[in-house]
Design a protein around this motif. Structure first.
Motif, PDB file in Angstrom:
ATOM      1  N   ILE A 148      37.657  10.827   5.733  1.00 26.84           N
ATOM      2  CA  ILE A 148      38.199  12.047   5.145  1.00 26.84           C
ATOM      3  C   ILE A 148      37.261  12.494   4.032  1.00 26.84           C
ATOM      4  O   ILE A 148      36.974  11.725   3.108  1.00 26.84           O
ATOM      5  N   LEU A 149      36.768  13.725   4.131  1.00 30.49           N
ATOM      6  CA  LEU A 149      35.819  14.252   3.162  1.00 30.49           C
ATOM      7  C   LEU A 149      36.439  15.435   2.428  1.00 30.49           C
ATOM      8  O   LEU A 149      36.789  16.439   3.045  1.00 30.49           O
ATOM      9  N   GLN A 150      36.564  15.309   1.120  1.00 28.62           N
ATOM     10  CA  GLN A 150      37.116  16.362   0.274  1.00 28.62           C
ATOM     11  C   GLN A 150      35.994  17.026  -0.514  1.00 28.62           C
ATOM     12  O   GLN A 150      35.295  16.383  -1.280  1.00 28.62           O
ATOM     13  N   SER A 151      35.816  18.315  -0.302  1.00 30.68           N
ATOM     14  CA  SER A 151      34.768  19.090  -0.976  1.00 30.68           C
ATOM     15  C   SER A 151      33.378  18.529  -0.694  1.00 30.68           C
ATOM     16  O   SER A 151      32.621  18.211  -1.620  1.00 30.68           O
ATOM     17  N   PRO A 152      33.002  18.423   0.587  1.00 29.28           N
ATOM     18  CA  PRO A 152      31.703  17.830   0.912  1.00 29.28           C
ATOM     19  C   PRO A 152      30.560  18.845   0.860  1.00 29.28           C
ATOM     20  O   PRO A 152      30.757  20.052   0.935  1.00 29.28           O
ATOM     21  N   PHE A 153      29.350  18.332   0.732  1.00 30.12           N
ATOM     22  CA  PHE A 153      28.137  19.131   0.806  1.00 30.12           C
ATOM     23  C   PHE A 153      27.308  18.615   1.979  1.00 30.12           C
ATOM     24  O   PHE A 153      27.562  17.536   2.504  1.00 30.12           O
ATOM     25  N   THR A 154      26.330  19.371   2.394  1.00 26.07           N
ATOM     26  CA  THR A 154      25.515  18.976   3.542  1.00 26.07           C
ATOM     27  C   THR A 154      24.333  18.099   3.134  1.00 26.07           C
ATOM     28  O   THR A 154      23.903  17.233   3.888  1.00 26.07           O
ATOM     29  N   SER A 155      23.787  18.330   1.955  1.00 33.45           N
ATOM     30  CA  SER A 155      22.703  17.512   1.409  1.00 33.45           C
ATOM     31  C   SER A 155      22.505  17.911  -0.046  1.00 33.45           C
ATOM     32  O   SER A 155      22.958  18.989  -0.466  1.00 33.45           O
ATOM     33  N   ILE A 156      21.837  17.061  -0.811  1.00 28.30           N
ATOM     34  CA  ILE A 156      21.532  17.411  -2.196  1.00 28.30           C
ATOM     35  C   ILE A 156      20.666  18.673  -2.240  1.00 28.30           C
ATOM     36  O   ILE A 156      20.867  19.559  -3.076  1.00 28.30           O
ATOM     37  N   THR A 182      31.468  12.087  -0.991  1.00 26.15           N
ATOM     38  CA  THR A 182      31.414  12.402   0.440  1.00 26.15           C
ATOM     39  C   THR A 182      30.060  12.006   1.020  1.00 26.15           C
ATOM     40  O   THR A 182      29.965  11.551   2.152  1.00 26.15           O
ATOM     41  N   GLY A 183      28.994  12.201   0.214  1.00 28.86           N
ATOM     42  CA  GLY A 183      27.668  11.773   0.659  1.00 28.86           C
ATOM     43  C   GLY A 183      27.575  10.268   0.752  1.00 28.86           C
ATOM     44  O   GLY A 183      26.974   9.725   1.691  1.00 28.86           O
ATOM     45  N   LEU A 215      16.877  10.228  -3.320  1.00 26.86           N
ATOM     46  CA  LEU A 215      18.190  10.789  -3.642  1.00 26.86           C
ATOM     47  C   LEU A 215      18.389  12.064  -2.827  1.00 26.86           C
ATOM     48  O   LEU A 215      18.206  13.179  -3.322  1.00 26.86           O
ATOM     49  N   THR A 216      18.727  11.894  -1.559  1.00 25.12           N
ATOM     50  CA  THR A 216      18.884  13.044  -0.662  1.00 25.12           C
ATOM     51  C   THR A 216      20.331  13.250  -0.235  1.00 25.12           C
ATOM     52  O   THR A 216      20.761  14.365  -0.019  1.00 25.12           O
ATOM     53  N   PHE A 217      21.088  12.176  -0.063  1.00 26.15           N
ATOM     54  CA  PHE A 217      22.461  12.250   0.438  1.00 26.15           C
ATOM     55  C   PHE A 217      22.557  13.296   1.543  1.00 26.15           C
ATOM     56  O   PHE A 217      23.286  14.288   1.452  1.00 26.15           O
ATOM     57  N   ASP A 218      21.799  13.062   2.601  1.00 28.75           N
ATOM     58  CA  ASP A 218      21.687  14.014   3.709  1.00 28.75           C
ATOM     59  C   ASP A 218      22.871  13.850   4.657  1.00 28.75           C
ATOM     60  O   ASP A 218      22.762  13.288   5.747  1.00 28.75           O
ATOM     61  N   THR A 219      24.005  14.358   4.232  1.00 29.72           N
ATOM     62  CA  THR A 219      25.246  14.180   4.990  1.00 29.72           C
ATOM     63  C   THR A 219      25.182  14.849   6.356  1.00 29.72           C
ATOM     64  O   THR A 219      25.733  14.332   7.332  1.00 29.72           O
TER      65      THR A 219
END
Length: 325
Positions: free
Chosen positions: A198-206, A177-178, A238-242
């Motif tokens: 479409i995001l399944q089980s997403p997180f907001t950031s690492i 998702t990220g 490595l942040t994946f700041d969604t």
């Protein structure tokens, strides 16, 4: 998504980019022996073709192209050498195409992923799934946030080069998702946004994941937690700041999350939805959050078992995209 790290490994984690990469991607575990990705029938996955696509000059990605159910009977059987070309031509038949971005751990062949492919295939969608660099049979180079996002954009460009006017939906799961959100942001900023995300089980950031995961709970009580875990990942990119990337995504967005998700807390998916909902001025047709009750025990990986999933996806796309459904 979080791997257990003993306290005596703190110093190694902080100083080693390879250890940090493994912490996030976990791309070298879970496969006891080499796998033949061209033999998909062993997964009871039919109507699929294995191919390899360049992300960059020196990076090849292992890819599965999975046909809609109604096209399986039309696969040519008389000339194996022409099969790859025939599969490629089908992408332009106006049926929806789903590009699936998987999470960490080993490959596109992981059983719960195959279960989802079959659900989408039975919905008569084309499914394209691939392994990022450093995963499975893709080129064995160390993955990075920018690298796996580049791989995703390369896949989108490849699909669009062969799909004519077919609608394109990007589906990310967990870490995917990220990746999918960042890739979609880049596309939207270039006026090349996909038809839906479409995001399944997403997180907001690492960072938020580290501060919310059950597996890091024993370490979060220590004052050195951020300095030893969060800051090194930030410094390494490595942040994946969604929660930031999603603000630049303008296509319709569907978020799916199970209440009993023990890997990515349900609260992070809900928080991400609230951020998008408020940023889009409460446009309920373009953003939707679907909760799966904990009584069903879908957890982190098995929303694909929900019998209502095809209906949820179709109704969302019909309301927000209304194209070729």
């Amino acid at each position: 998504m979080i791997t257990y790290f003993k306290l005596n490994r703190r110093r190694t984690f902080r100083s080693s980019s390879s250890v940090q990469n493994h912490f996030v991607f976990q791309n070298d575990g879970g496969q006891e022996r080499p796998m033949d990705f061209s033999y998909m029938e062993k997964f009871e996955l039919f109507g699929a073709y294995n191919r390899y696509i360049h992300s960059e000059v020196d990076v090849l990605l292992g890819v599965w192209q999975i046909l809609p159910h109604d096209l399986i009977s039309e696969i040519p059987v008389d000339d194996e050498s022409k099969k790859g070309t025939w599969f490629l031509q089908q992408l332009g038949d106006d049926r929806p195409i789903v590009l699936y971005c998987h999470g960490n751990k080993p490959s596109r062949a992981t059983p719960h992923r195959v279960m989802l492919y079959k659900v989408l295939q039975n919905m008569n969608f084309h499914v394209i799934t691939f392994d990022y660099r450093g995963f499975a049979d893709s080129t064995d180079v160390e993955p990075s946030e920018n690298g796996v996002v580049q791989d995703t954009i390369a896949m989108i460009n490849w699909i669009r080069a062969h799909s004519k006017s077919s609608p394109l939906y990007i589906w990310g799961h967990s870490l995917g998702t990220g990746i999918a959100s960042k890739a979609t942001r880049i596309l939207c900023e270039s006026n090349l946004c996909p038809d839906a995300l479409i995001l399944q089980s997403p997180f907001t950031s690492i960072k938020d994941e580290l501060h919310s995961s059950r597996k890091t709970l024993p370490f979060r009580i220590f004052p050195w937690f951020d300095a030893m875990f969060v800051q090194p990942l930030n410094e390494h990119g490595l942040t994946f700041d969604t929660k930031e990337n999603i603000l630049y995504v303008t296509c319709p967005l569907l978020i799916l999350h199970a209440e009993d998700d023990a890997v990515v807390p349900y609260s992070l998916g809900k928080k991400l939805f609230q951020i998008v909902f408020e940023s889009r001025n409460s446009d309920s047709k373009s953003v939707k959050f679907v909760t799966f009750d904990k009584k069903f025990k879908y957890g982190h990986n098995y929303i694909c078992r929900a019998p209502e999933l095809p209906i949820i996806v179709r109704e969302f796309l019909r309301e927000s995209v209304a194209k070729n459904l």
